[in-house]
Design a protein around this motif. Structure first.
Motif, PDB file in Angstrom:
ATOM      1  N   ARG A   1       0.830  -1.220   0.099  1.00  0.00           N
ATOM      2  CA  ARG A   1       0.088  -0.149  -0.172  1.00  0.00           C
ATOM      3  C   ARG A   1       0.791   1.189  -0.053  1.00  0.00           C
ATOM      4  NH1 ARG A   1      -5.409  -1.570   0.709  1.00  0.00           N
ATOM      5  NH2 ARG A   1      -5.318  -3.847   1.314  1.00  0.00           N
ATOM      6  N   THR A   2       1.890   1.099   0.472  1.00  0.00           N
ATOM      7  CA  THR A   2       3.001   2.201   0.724  1.00  0.00           C
ATOM      8  C   THR A   2       3.322   2.744  -0.871  1.00  0.00           C
ATOM      9  OG1 THR A   2       3.759   2.113   2.925  1.00  0.00           O
ATOM     10  CG2 THR A   2       5.056   3.201   1.594  1.00  0.00           C
ATOM     11  N   VAL A   3       3.697   1.327  -1.610  1.00  0.00           N
ATOM     12  CA  VAL A   3       4.058   1.728  -2.891  1.00  0.00           C
ATOM     13  C   VAL A   3       3.204   2.156  -3.918  1.00  0.00           C
ATOM     14  CG1 VAL A   3       4.850   0.533  -4.958  1.00  0.00           C
ATOM     15  CG2 VAL A   3       5.998   0.072  -2.622  1.00  0.00           C
ATOM     16  N   HIS A   4       1.914   1.803  -3.654  1.00  0.00           N
ATOM     17  CA  HIS A   4       0.807   2.203  -4.493  1.00  0.00           C
ATOM     18  C   HIS A   4       0.561   3.599  -4.127  1.00  0.00           C
ATOM     19  CE1 HIS A   4      -1.133  -2.076  -4.872  1.00  0.00           C
ATOM     20  NE2 HIS A   4      -0.007  -2.126  -5.600  1.00  0.00           N
ATOM     21  N   SER A   5       0.511   4.208  -2.965  1.00  0.00           N
ATOM     22  CA  SER A   5       0.561   5.732  -2.764  1.00  0.00           C
ATOM     23  C   SER A   5       1.347   6.469  -3.261  1.00  0.00           C
ATOM     24  CB  SER A   5       0.290   5.624  -0.893  1.00  0.00           C
ATOM     25  OG  SER A   5      -0.802   5.201  -0.593  1.00  0.00           O
ATOM     26  N   THR A   6       2.671   5.994  -3.008  1.00  0.00           N
ATOM     27  CA  THR A   6       3.906   6.657  -3.737  1.00  0.00           C
ATOM     28  C   THR A   6       3.763   6.872  -5.211  1.00  0.00           C
ATOM     29  OG1 THR A   6       5.172   5.788  -1.817  1.00  0.00           O
ATOM     30  CG2 THR A   6       6.461   6.695  -3.845  1.00  0.00           C
ATOM     31  N   LEU A   7       3.213   5.732  -5.742  1.00  0.00           N
ATOM     32  CA  LEU A   7       2.937   5.760  -7.380  1.00  0.00           C
ATOM     33  C   LEU A   7       2.000   6.579  -7.712  1.00  0.00           C
ATOM     34  CD1 LEU A   7       3.695   2.011  -8.098  1.00  0.00           C
ATOM     35  CD2 LEU A   7       5.294   3.843  -8.643  1.00  0.00           C
TER      36      LEU A   7
ATOM     37  N   ILE B   1       9.005   4.804 -14.202  1.00  0.00           N
ATOM     38  CA  ILE B   1       8.515   3.873 -13.033  1.00  0.00           C
ATOM     39  C   ILE B   1       7.664   2.738 -13.805  1.00  0.00           C
ATOM     40  CG2 ILE B   1       6.437   4.060 -11.432  1.00  0.00           C
ATOM     41  CD1 ILE B   1       7.750   6.385 -10.562  1.00  0.00           C
TER      42      ILE B   1
ATOM     43  N   THR C   1       2.593  14.240 -10.061  1.00  0.00           N
ATOM     44  CA  THR C   1       3.719  15.173 -10.345  1.00  0.00           C
ATOM     45  C   THR C   1       3.779  15.756 -11.815  1.00  0.00           C
ATOM     46  OG1 THR C   1       5.416  13.688 -10.766  1.00  0.00           O
ATOM     47  CG2 THR C   1       5.203  14.397  -8.459  1.00  0.00           C
TER      48      THR C   1
ATOM     49  N   LEU D   1       1.138   9.257  -6.178  1.00  0.00           N
ATOM     50  CA  LEU D   1       1.837  10.706  -5.681  1.00  0.00           C
ATOM     51  C   LEU D   1       2.754  11.038  -6.955  1.00  0.00           C
ATOM     52  CD1 LEU D   1       2.392  10.716  -2.042  1.00  0.00           C
ATOM     53  CD2 LEU D   1       0.810  12.021  -3.186  1.00  0.00           C
ATOM     54  N   VAL D   2       3.519  10.247  -7.433  1.00  0.00           N
ATOM     55  CA  VAL D   2       4.468  10.368  -8.483  1.00  0.00           C
ATOM     56  C   VAL D   2       3.579  10.691  -9.956  1.00  0.00           C
ATOM     57  CG1 VAL D   2       6.170   9.152 -10.261  1.00  0.00           C
ATOM     58  CG2 VAL D   2       6.194   8.833  -7.591  1.00  0.00           C
TER      59      VAL D   2
END
Length: 95
Positions: free
Chosen positions: A55-61, A76, A67, A63-64
């Protein structure tokens, strides 16, 4: 974590409602509760940590992507494809 809690709560509630436990005798209630899978720390803690990482990876993606940097997004996407090529067969075999 909250969404998994909601999912677990919904599953227990559905089992409760589908079995009509409100009208069931106490022995049937015990049978329903005993059929729920037990909490086994050896398996459930690593599963929770893995879910946290996913879930951290999904949230970070997400946010990317927000941008709107095309080269970053493309790199990515290529990395995701490469990761799937390397590790995808394990996820398929595990399920």
């Amino acid at each position: 974590m909250v969404d998994r809690w909601f999912s677990a709560t919904a599953a227990v509630m559905n089992a409760y409602w589908n079995k009509k436990v409100a009208r069931a005798p106490p022995t049937e209630l015990k049978a329903i509760l005993s059929s729920l899978p037990p909490f086994i720390p050896k398996y459930d803690i690593p599963r929770g940590i893995t879910s946290l990482g996913t879930r951290t990876v999904h949230s970070t993606l997400m946010l990317v992507v927000m941008t709107q940097n095309a080269s970053f997004i493309i790199s990515i996407i290529l990395g995701l494809g490469f990761g799937e090529m390397l590790f995808g067969r394990y996820a398929t075999r595990g399920s």
